[in-house]
Design a protein around this motif. Structure first.
Motif, mmCIF file in Angstrom:
data_model
loop_
_atom_site.group_PDB
_atom_site.id
_atom_site.type_symbol
_atom_site.label_atom_id
_atom_site.label_comp_id
_atom_site.label_asym_id
_atom_site.label_seq_id
_atom_site.Cartn_x
_atom_site.Cartn_y
_atom_site.Cartn_z
ATOM 1 N N LYS A 73 -87.472 36.504 -42.785
ATOM 2 C CA LYS A 73 -86.885 35.233 -42.360
ATOM 3 C C LYS A 73 -86.162 35.348 -41.024
ATOM 4 C CE LYS A 73 -85.042 32.672 -45.701
ATOM 5 N NZ LYS A 73 -84.221 32.280 -46.859
ATOM 6 N N LYS A 74 -85.842 36.594 -40.624
ATOM 7 C CA LYS A 74 -85.227 36.800 -39.307
ATOM 8 C C LYS A 74 -86.269 36.798 -38.192
ATOM 9 C CE LYS A 74 -81.414 39.636 -41.102
ATOM 10 N NZ LYS A 74 -80.818 41.011 -41.103
ATOM 11 N N GLY A 75 -87.551 36.683 -38.527
ATOM 12 C CA GLY A 75 -88.601 36.647 -37.519
ATOM 13 C C GLY A 75 -89.429 37.908 -37.439
ATOM 14 N N ASN A 76 -89.170 38.889 -38.302
ATOM 15 C CA ASN A 76 -89.957 40.125 -38.317
ATOM 16 C C ASN A 76 -91.174 39.904 -39.211
ATOM 17 O OD1 ASN A 76 -87.961 41.745 -36.800
ATOM 18 N ND2 ASN A 76 -86.699 41.399 -38.620
ATOM 19 N N GLN A 77 -92.281 39.419 -38.595
ATOM 20 C CA GLN A 77 -93.419 38.939 -39.372
ATOM 21 C C GLN A 77 -94.723 39.637 -39.027
ATOM 22 O OE1 GLN A 77 -93.448 34.641 -39.107
ATOM 23 N NE2 GLN A 77 -91.336 34.448 -39.838
#
Length: 666
Positions: free
Chosen positions: A614-618
């Protein structure tokens, strides 16, 4: 003349009567049976008699210490060597005394003290004649403290000239085993087993050989072993294991041949009856067929299009309905067969974390469950096929160490992150960038208990009473090392055999040292035999246990024998923390059952991934990088302080039982 003779005879009679009391007045002298200490006393007296011939007092003391050392009484020898070193610092024999003092502590497994003395020796005598033996001791100390890479580097060159080559080879084998170098370790285990059947660690080598054959070798490797006759002393094990491996792959014809050959070669073997049982099971199957690719198993909860696409390459003839349009998370777990209960708990924990923290249908994520059935070879096949799929974002699970290890090897090569919440072995995280494990392990048990006893309770005098098996020895030494590192003392370090039922000698020795706490790293079944003997001696310290103490039966034992107990757990369902209470309430509402340890561990690690996602580490790379930088994640199974080399450093949960109440104390 006659008068003189009569007078003399009368005097003699009177003298005898005066000096000899009547039988009833004689003092009764009871001869006691010699005790264990008599042998040490005999050594001491013999040394004292010999000392009269020696000229110098330093030689007298050194001779006494040497006598105890040669007799194998290393604690008494250490005491005398310390006196010698302190009283005669300039003596010509000080070098030998310091070397043997360190060796005494090494022989009784006082590893930290042995290490300090060894380093002190090297500082003073860098070119000593004892240098080869010192190098060997340092390597073995690295092995005992779990520094397997250092132990491997130190011990391998010393093997041909080692003072105790058998023990050095065993330490080298265990080090290689923990580093994941299975085949090399297997050769060393076998060499020890066939050469020294009477050494105490040979049994451990034999057990490990069986485990490696079942879990770490492919069928074709077992076939080569049998045909080449490389391991003649374990041909029976190879044949039996080969039959089981064929059966697991549904190659019943080959399995039948293997078991028939086993029975023909070893008609009186202890496993012959089991071989007949396997043959009966094969006949019940009655489907002689060639080896076929194992089918992929999925959770009945979700047979989705992503799974159909992924499994098409594994199941010939299945038509691919739709391409994978969303990033996929693969969960490897045994959701069928005899391990289905544990696999289902892990799946529940993973699904609960994903569904609870992500809005279903609004994220490009999908969960696919692959059924490993607890089989290492099936797990490897599934992992290889999954690694070829570009949409796989993350892997979770394996459940057991032997299945997780093969999945980790495949995913690390493919650069796919893998989360292992339950596998207790940690060697598969060594030297990796994408593998993360957070399971409950022995190091954190011992460390958390030592921190609590010394730092929080301020205890300075502790004792250890441990079972003489691999788990007990490891936990006892880890606890002792941590206690001494914190500045406290382990004044008693006693062991017992797992078959013992009388522990009075050990308890009495511990009581003499007056420790404030006693650590007993064993299962509750044996602990309940030990504890009443402390009560017998009217000695009730603080008891520290391992996670083997976690049982409802402890409350009954504690009521009569224990004033206070503290032990670590992987998950405490009676915790009052709001985080845990909310998890349990919501889990019950969702599944109508209470979560167990497997579900809690799986939930925590999956929850950590979701927070990073959810922090953008995708992407695969950013997920691995972000997980390696995690600090202070508060989970329901304990706080993850950080990941070090892929292995989570956790603040373990400690549970206290006192006055009829359970409570979480850290």
């Amino acid at each position: 003349m006659k008068k003189f003779l009569c007078f003399s005879l009368l005097c003699l009679l009177l003298t005898g009567c005066a000096t000899t009391p009547p039988p009833s007045a004689l003092p009764v002298r009871v001869e006691r049976a010699p005790q264990v200490k008599d042998r040490d006393l005999q050594i001491y007296n013999a040394a004292m008699r010999t000392k009269e011939d020696l000229e110098h007092p330093d030689l007298k003391l050194f001779h006494l210490a040497n006598q105890f050392y040669n007799a194998g009484n290393f604690l008494l020898a250490a005491n005398e060597f310390e006196k010698y070193i302190n009283n005669y610092p300039q003596s010509a024999r000080r070098e030998e005394a310091l070397f043997k003092l360190g060796d005494c502590y090494f022989k009784v497994n006082a590893n930290e003290k042995a290490l300090k003395l060894t380093r002190r020796f090297l500082t003073r005598y860098s070119r000593s004649r004892f240098r080869p033996l010192i190098n060997e001791r340092l390597g073995l100390l690295d092995f005992r403290r779990g520094f397997y890479q250092d132990a491997r580097r130190a011990l391998k060159p010393l093997l041909p000239t080692a003072d105790d080559p058998d023990y050095v080879q065993y330490a080298l084998a265990v080090s290689l085993d923990n580093l994941g170098l299975i085949k090399e370790a297997f050769d060393y285990y076998y060499d020890i087993y066939q050469r020294n059947p009477e050494r105490d660690f040979t049994i451990r080598c034999s057990e490990r050989i069986d485990e490696l054959l079942v879990n770490d070798f492919k069928v074709n490797e077992l076939e080569v072993f049998i045909l080449s006759d490389k391991y003649p002393k374990i041909t029976d094990r190879l044949l039996f294991t080969l039959g089981i491996s064929y059966f697991q792959r549904e190659n019943y014809q080959a399995a039948d041949r293997a078991f028939e050959q086993f029975i023909e070669r070893y008609p009186w073997h202890k496993k012959t009856q089991k071989a007949y049982d396997w043959l009966k099971l094969i006949k019940e199957k009655s489907i002689p067929q060639p080896l076929a690719p194992p089918p992929i198993m999925v959770s009945p909860v979700e047979k989705n299009d992503a799974l159909e696409s992924l499994s098409a390459s594994l199941a010939p003839g299945r038509e691919q309905q739709e391409d994978v349009t969303r990033d996929t998370i693969i969960l490897f777990a045994p959701v069928s067969g005899r391990f289905a209960k544990y696999g289902q708990e892990v799946e529940n924990g993973v699904r609960f974390a994903l569904d609870d923290l992500l809005d279903k249908g609004k994220t490009p994520l999908k969960l696919v469950v692959m059924d490993t059935e607890g089989d290492k070879f099936l797990a490897r096949k599934l992992a290889e096929k999954a690694a070829e799929t570009p949409n796989i974002l993350l892997g979770i699970g394996g459940l057991f160490s032997h299945t997780t290890k093969v999945i980790a090897q495949t995913f690390e090569k493919a650069g796919i992150p893998l989360l292992s919440p339950t596998a207790s072995e940690t060697s598969f995280t060594y030297n990796t960038r994408n593998i993360f494990a957070s399971a409950f392990n022995n190091f954190y048990q011992a460390e958390s208990l030592a921190d609590y006893a010394v730092k929080k309770r301020g205890l300075t005098n502790l004792a250890v009473l441990y079972p003489d098996n691999s788990l007990g020895i490891e936990l006892a030494n880890l606890f002792k090392a941590k206690v001494e590192e914190l500045g406290a003392t382990v004044s008693a370090f006693e062991s017992y055999k797992t078959t013992d039922t009388d522990f009075q000698d050990q308890v009495y020795k511990i009581k003499l040292k007056k420790p404030e706490a006693v650590f007993i790293p064993d299962k509750l079944e044996r602990v309940r035999l030990v504890l009443p003997q402390f009560t017998l001696y009217r000695f009730q310290p603080l008891y520290l246990g391992s996670n083997g103490w976690q049982s409802p039966a402890l409350k009954q034992i504690a009521a009569s024998n224990l004033p206070e107990v503290v032990f670590p757990v992987a998950f405490f369902s009676a915790s009052r923390r709001p985080l845990v209470r909310n998890f349990i309430d919501n889990y019950w509402e969702r599944y109508s059952i209470a979560p167990d340890t497997m579900a809690a561990l799986a939930y925590d690690l999956t929850n950590l991934f979701v927070l990073e996602y959810k922090k953008g580490n995708q992407t695969r790379e950013t997920i691995s990088l972000s997980l390696s930088k995690v600090r202070g994640f508060a989970g329901i199974s304990g706080e993850i302080l950080e990941f070090r080399g892929g292995l989570a450093r956790k603040r373990t949960i400690l549970v206290q039982y006192k006055r009829g109440y359970w409570q979480e104390i850290n």
